[in-house]
Design a protein around this motif. Structure first.
Motif, mmCIF file in Angstrom:
data_model
loop_
_atom_site.group_PDB
_atom_site.id
_atom_site.type_symbol
_atom_site.label_atom_id
_atom_site.label_comp_id
_atom_site.label_asym_id
_atom_site.label_seq_id
_atom_site.Cartn_x
_atom_site.Cartn_y
_atom_site.Cartn_z
ATOM 1 N N ALA A 20 0.838 -1.196 0.000
ATOM 2 C CA ALA A 20 0.000 0.000 0.000
ATOM 3 C C ALA A 20 0.876 1.250 0.000
ATOM 4 C CB ALA A 20 -0.900 0.000 1.232
ATOM 5 N N PRO A 21 0.493 2.262 -0.779
ATOM 6 C CA PRO A 21 1.278 3.501 -0.781
ATOM 7 C C PRO A 21 1.155 4.225 0.558
ATOM 8 C CG PRO A 21 -0.415 3.532 -2.511
ATOM 9 C CD PRO A 21 -0.602 2.288 -1.717
ATOM 10 N N PRO A 22 2.232 4.859 1.015
ATOM 11 C CA PRO A 22 2.172 5.586 2.284
ATOM 12 C C PRO A 22 1.553 6.969 2.126
ATOM 13 C CG PRO A 22 4.378 5.683 1.394
ATOM 14 C CD PRO A 22 3.585 4.814 0.470
ATOM 15 N N ILE A 23 0.859 7.398 3.176
ATOM 16 C CA ILE A 23 0.366 8.769 3.306
ATOM 17 C C ILE A 23 1.078 9.314 4.538
ATOM 18 C CG2 ILE A 23 -1.639 10.248 3.725
ATOM 19 C CD1 ILE A 23 -1.835 8.761 1.059
ATOM 20 N N LEU A 47 -8.140 2.535 10.452
ATOM 21 C CA LEU A 47 -8.151 1.525 11.511
ATOM 22 C C LEU A 47 -7.276 1.954 12.684
ATOM 23 C CD1 LEU A 47 -7.932 -1.690 9.321
ATOM 24 C CD2 LEU A 47 -9.954 -0.466 10.099
ATOM 25 N N ALA A 48 -7.746 1.691 13.906
ATOM 26 C CA ALA A 48 -7.013 1.977 15.155
ATOM 27 C C ALA A 48 -6.651 3.454 15.294
ATOM 28 C CB ALA A 48 -5.771 1.101 15.248
ATOM 29 N N TRP A 49 -7.561 4.341 14.886
ATOM 30 C CA TRP A 49 -7.287 5.775 14.909
ATOM 31 C C TRP A 49 -7.549 6.426 16.270
ATOM 32 C CZ3 TRP A 49 -11.209 9.118 16.197
ATOM 33 C CH2 TRP A 49 -12.504 8.590 16.188
ATOM 34 N N GLU A 75 5.427 3.631 13.264
ATOM 35 C CA GLU A 75 3.975 3.478 13.416
ATOM 36 C C GLU A 75 3.309 3.656 12.050
ATOM 37 O OE1 GLU A 75 0.718 5.055 16.684
ATOM 38 O OE2 GLU A 75 2.531 6.208 16.367
ATOM 39 N N ALA A 76 2.348 2.787 11.731
ATOM 40 C CA ALA A 76 1.623 2.874 10.462
ATOM 41 C C ALA A 76 0.215 2.336 10.667
ATOM 42 C CB ALA A 76 2.352 2.081 9.381
ATOM 43 N N LEU A 77 -0.770 3.100 10.209
ATOM 44 C CA LEU A 77 -2.167 2.694 10.359
ATOM 45 C C LEU A 77 -2.797 2.557 8.975
ATOM 46 C CD1 LEU A 77 -1.656 5.122 12.769
ATOM 47 C CD2 LEU A 77 -3.694 3.930 13.478
ATOM 48 N N PRO A 78 -3.565 1.487 8.748
ATOM 49 C CA PRO A 78 -4.229 1.310 7.451
ATOM 50 C C PRO A 78 -5.396 2.284 7.280
ATOM 51 C CG PRO A 78 -4.093 -0.767 8.657
ATOM 52 C CD PRO A 78 -3.704 0.329 9.601
ATOM 53 N N LEU A 79 -5.433 2.920 6.126
ATOM 54 C CA LEU A 79 -6.547 3.765 5.718
ATOM 55 C C LEU A 79 -7.220 3.059 4.551
ATOM 56 C CD1 LEU A 79 -8.226 6.410 5.581
ATOM 57 C CD2 LEU A 79 -6.423 7.316 4.088
ATOM 58 N N ASP A 85 -18.293 3.926 -6.600
ATOM 59 C CA ASP A 85 -18.449 2.849 -7.597
ATOM 60 C C ASP A 85 -17.955 1.504 -7.067
ATOM 61 O OD1 ASP A 85 -15.675 2.948 -7.723
ATOM 62 O OD2 ASP A 85 -15.576 3.435 -9.855
ATOM 63 N N GLY A 86 -17.487 1.470 -5.802
ATOM 64 C CA GLY A 86 -17.027 0.233 -5.181
ATOM 65 C C GLY A 86 -15.524 0.000 -5.264
ATOM 66 N N THR A 87 -14.800 0.833 -5.996
ATOM 67 C CA THR A 87 -13.344 0.712 -6.073
ATOM 68 C C THR A 87 -12.745 0.951 -4.696
ATOM 69 O OG1 THR A 87 -13.368 1.535 -8.340
ATOM 70 C CG2 THR A 87 -11.252 1.581 -7.202
ATOM 71 N N GLU A 88 -11.839 0.060 -4.272
ATOM 72 C CA GLU A 88 -11.230 0.163 -2.949
ATOM 73 C C GLU A 88 -9.741 0.455 -3.051
ATOM 74 O OE1 GLU A 88 -12.210 -3.630 -1.249
ATOM 75 O OE2 GLU A 88 -14.105 -2.865 -0.457
ATOM 76 N N PHE A 89 -9.254 1.297 -2.149
ATOM 77 C CA PHE A 89 -7.837 1.622 -2.034
ATOM 78 C C PHE A 89 -7.422 1.415 -0.586
ATOM 79 C CE2 PHE A 89 -9.347 4.319 -5.480
ATOM 80 C CZ PHE A 89 -8.415 4.066 -6.468
ATOM 81 N N THR A 90 -6.206 0.924 -0.387
ATOM 82 C CA THR A 90 -5.630 0.820 0.951
ATOM 83 C C THR A 90 -4.341 1.629 0.963
ATOM 84 O OG1 THR A 90 -6.545 -1.382 1.247
ATOM 85 C CG2 THR A 90 -4.752 -0.754 2.710
ATOM 86 N N PHE A 91 -4.175 2.447 1.989
ATOM 87 C CA PHE A 91 -2.971 3.249 2.181
ATOM 88 C C PHE A 91 -2.453 3.001 3.590
ATOM 89 C CE2 PHE A 91 -5.855 5.514 -0.629
ATOM 90 C CZ PHE A 91 -5.060 5.727 -1.746
ATOM 91 N N LEU A 92 -1.185 3.278 3.817
ATOM 92 C CA LEU A 92 -0.612 3.227 5.161
ATOM 93 C C LEU A 92 -0.310 4.652 5.605
ATOM 94 C CD1 LEU A 92 1.815 0.178 5.124
ATOM 95 C CD2 LEU A 92 -0.384 0.405 6.286
ATOM 96 N N VAL A 93 -0.926 5.068 6.702
ATOM 97 C CA VAL A 93 -0.694 6.404 7.252
ATOM 98 C C VAL A 93 0.509 6.309 8.176
ATOM 99 C CG1 VAL A 93 -1.682 8.284 8.591
ATOM 100 C CG2 VAL A 93 -3.143 6.952 7.048
#
Length: 117
Positions: A20-23, A47-49, A75-79, A85-93
């Motif tokens: 996943a790309p980082p933010i 998640l876990a915010w 530390e990294a949290l999944p966003l 339209d249902g397209t999903e993206f996962t990023f690491l904050v």
């Protein structure tokens, strides 16, 4: 010293198994993610915010992330962002590095392999 913001264009992998790309975020700085399509607020979550971030602001084509404190190194949290339209993206904050200060511009289109958005 005053830090300058920059717009950063991310490459989003077409396959969920890819990293996943980082933010990158920083305390007292709101990060705005803009997509080419509307975002589904009911299916977009960090998640876990709790205790680390204000609740996400999700509306129209934007997601706003605002940390309550600086994140610890490593530390990294999944966003998880879902478009209408249902397209999903996962990023690491993650905590920002000095060279990462900026605004992220994102596309809501999936393609084969990574692409510039």
């Amino acid at each position: 010293m005053e830090e300058k913001l920059k717009i950063r264009t991310l490459k989003v992998p077409a396959h969920p198994s890819q990293e996943a790309p980082p933010i990158y975020v920083s305390f007292q700085v709101a990060s705005v993610l803009r997509f080419e399509q509307d975002v589904d607020p009911a299916k977009t979550r960090l998640l876990a915010w709790e205790g680390r971030f204000e609740p996400l602001l999700v509306g129209s084509k934007k997601v706003v992330i605002e940390p309550l404190r600086d994140l610890d190194d490593g530390e990294a949290l999944p966003l998880l962002v879902t478009l209408v339209d249902g397209t999903e993206f996962t990023f690491l904050v993650k905590p920002k590095r000095r060279e990462d200060l900026g605004v992220d511009r994102l596309s809501g289109q999936r393609v084969q392999g990574p692409r510039q958005l």
